[in-house]
Design an enzyme around this catalytic site. Structure first.
Site, PDB file in Angstrom:
ATOM      1  NE  ARG A   1      -4.396  -1.189   0.272  1.00  0.00           N
ATOM      2  CZ  ARG A   1      -4.611  -2.175  -0.586  1.00  0.00           C
ATOM      3  NH1 ARG A   1      -3.705  -2.484  -1.496  1.00  0.00           N
ATOM      4  NH2 ARG A   1      -5.741  -2.862  -0.546  1.00  0.00           N
TER       5      ARG A   1
ATOM      6  CG  HIS B   1      -3.682   0.076  -6.480  1.00  0.00           C
ATOM      7  ND1 HIS B   1      -4.026   0.673  -5.297  1.00  0.00           N
ATOM      8  CD2 HIS B   1      -3.665  -1.259  -6.215  1.00  0.00           C
ATOM      9  CE1 HIS B   1      -4.225  -0.246  -4.361  1.00  0.00           C
ATOM     10  NE2 HIS B   1      -3.996  -1.423  -4.894  1.00  0.00           N
TER      11      HIS B   1
ATOM     12  CD  GLU C   1      -3.040   3.831  -5.005  1.00  0.00           C
ATOM     13  OE1 GLU C   1      -4.160   3.323  -5.158  1.00  0.00           O
ATOM     14  OE2 GLU C   1      -2.076   3.193  -4.593  1.00  0.00           O
TER      15      GLU C   1
END
Lengths: 334, 334
Positions: free
Chosen positions: B251, B298, B280
């Site tokens: 993460r 991602h 993000e």
């Protein structure tokens, strides 16, 4: 013939056995020449001489006992004709297609290859290119770096490696290293080779078209020979099909590049990862705009670490030869 | 409270047990909703209702028995307070950081995670990013596609994978899959985890700084918790050093991104492959110009193939739950 160049004369006078280096090996440029030197022999560097090559060769004709060959310095019958004392060719290239092997055999000249020095690096890049094409790494990297993610949303998903049927074309050292790595990703390996390998359990296809028809990806790992030139042609690409991916870390001319370009542009295969091309360094411009094609400038074989290993092998082979010991990596034609 | 919306009433009247879906799961968008459906339960899709969420929840307060959670649909204490009949949370996300696990435990709510469904895909991308950064695949692809090879010559060489000391931060399923793959490349694996794993022989470092000091590359595979937030800070990056490479598929906030940007820009670490970011989809623009940084939006967890596996797991967990059978993938806090 006596040398007219003072430097040439000094080289000629040294008692050490002479190794001709026609062109500067890329490996000398990468880690320097020093790791390739030895107290047991001396390099005659044609590329440093002010003499034209034929004159340089004539000067040293009878003292050259070995040749250090590179991909761009062919060892032809004509060259060997000029150097009657040569008994060894040591190459720094992964392929041997620049060496006239039948002529070497005829003249009783031994050939030392790079053994497995480059295999790991080439295999690493082959796997890297396959992951890149399947998971769209280069393409999504470009997408993010162009600032598209916040404005245009998620990038199209890639495809899973696990379970993919990967066909290795040419299961030599490099092909085997590729297979070993891809097994760890859960890929299902099969292969085509000149003959079935007794020591592996992967399914063998005698016909590359049949291999392609049963695979989701082909990885070209064979050498370039008269038999493998344009081995990957229209029929093989058709058999691979529109979901199929191709990776080439062998030699450019193994694939009919014009056909591959057409298949990619028409969506008749799904993508390609290419380290080698038919006309390097000129790459077909049609590739440039294709997001499903990853291009690498023929650098699969090289990392500084492997070139260091190469230097030890080259020196080891030459020292063994001049001490009348067995070569470390003699090429034996099957 | 009675529903005022006819569609709500129909949903309410169905005899099937109800599963709340607060936000549309990305996986529904990828392979469609059909593989996630079952004759044994019914989804209550809050995102399709014209009602505001709190009103929608109030309408179904006592009929919702389970929640299908996604990374962007947090399961908070406040939410659970409104849904007293909930006894199960099934997540479609690799991480569990959006779920208030202590509150679930307090209320006797079971949590079903994605088990190992995503592990292979995430590990594949982690290895792909590492190969890309070390062997400069994306950067040299760009170089060739910009037509530089014939005019500017060879692209700078990358670095060998074999022999590289790779530190896995977080040796769970994903970390283990990464390690397994990298062993096939001849990398030397060591790891840091909450505790030493009895079943692996890789060297264990209790301290992540010490791990970094003994590694050429770090791969961040742990989950995001209060303990791992900014775990990779200035000290760890300094310990990794200027030849060190970092890959993050965990993460974003596990790394202090501002510090990492500074280290990359000042050449104090050698490169990075990043699938996750602190904010993000907004990615620090400083990354965009860095050739030694590979960015991925991602997408490590996802391929259509793994989402299909996920659908089977989600349906399997919900069907098991509503049949009073053991869950397929119950999360148990260690």
């Amino acid at each position: 013939m006596a040398s007219t160049d003072p430097q040439e004369s000094v080289q000629e006078l040294s008692p050490l056995p002479k190794v001709l280096v026609p062109k500067i090996p890329p490996s000398f440029c990468i880690i320097g020449e020093e790791p390739f030197t030895s107290t047991k022999f001396q390099y005659l560097k044609a590329y440093e001489s002010p003499l034209p090559l034929d004159q340089f060769l004539a000067t040293h004709a009878h003292s050259v006992k070995a040749i250090l060959s590179t991909a761009s310095a062919p060892v032809t019958a004509d060259l060997l004709q000029l150097l009657p004392a040569v008994r060894l060719v040591v190459t720094t290239s992964a392929g041997l297609n620049q060496i006239d092997l039948p002529e070497c055999r005829r003249r009783g000249i031994a050939v030392a290859n790079v053994a497995t020095v480059y295999s790991a690096d080439v295999a690493d890049l082959a796997v890297g290119l396959l992951i890149d094409v399947l998971r769209k790494i280069s393409a999504s990297n470009r997408y993010v770096k162009q600032g598209n993610w916040p404005t245009r949303g998620d990038y199209p998903l890639g495809s899973k490696l696990g379970g993919k049927r990967v066909g290795i074309v040419g299961l030599g050292n490099i092909g085997y290293e590729v297979a070993k790595r891809l097994e760890a990703f859960g890929c299902c390996i099969s292969y085509n080779s000149r003959k079935k390998k007794p020591y592996v359990s992967y399914p063998f296809y005698e016909n590359v078209c049949e291999l392609a028809a049963n695979c989701d990806a082909l990885i070209i790992c064979c050498g370039l020979t008269d038999q493998t030139r344009h081995l990957i042609n229209k029929e093989v690409l058709s058999a691979l099909g529109k979901k199929g991916v191709i990776v080439n870390i062998g030699r450019g001319p193994i694939i009919d590049e014009k056909e591959m370009v057409r298949f990619l542009m028409e969506g008749k295969i799904a993508g390609a990862g290419l380290d080698v091309f038919e006309n390097e360094p000129d790459v077909a411009k049609e590739f440039f705009a294709l997001d499903n094609v990853v291009l690498s400038p023929h650098c699969a074989v090289f990392t500084p670490e492997s070139v260091k290993d190469l230097s030890e092998l080259v020196v080891g082979n030459l020292e063994a030869f001049f001490s009348n010991k067995p070569l470390l990596s003699e090429y034996v034609d099957e």
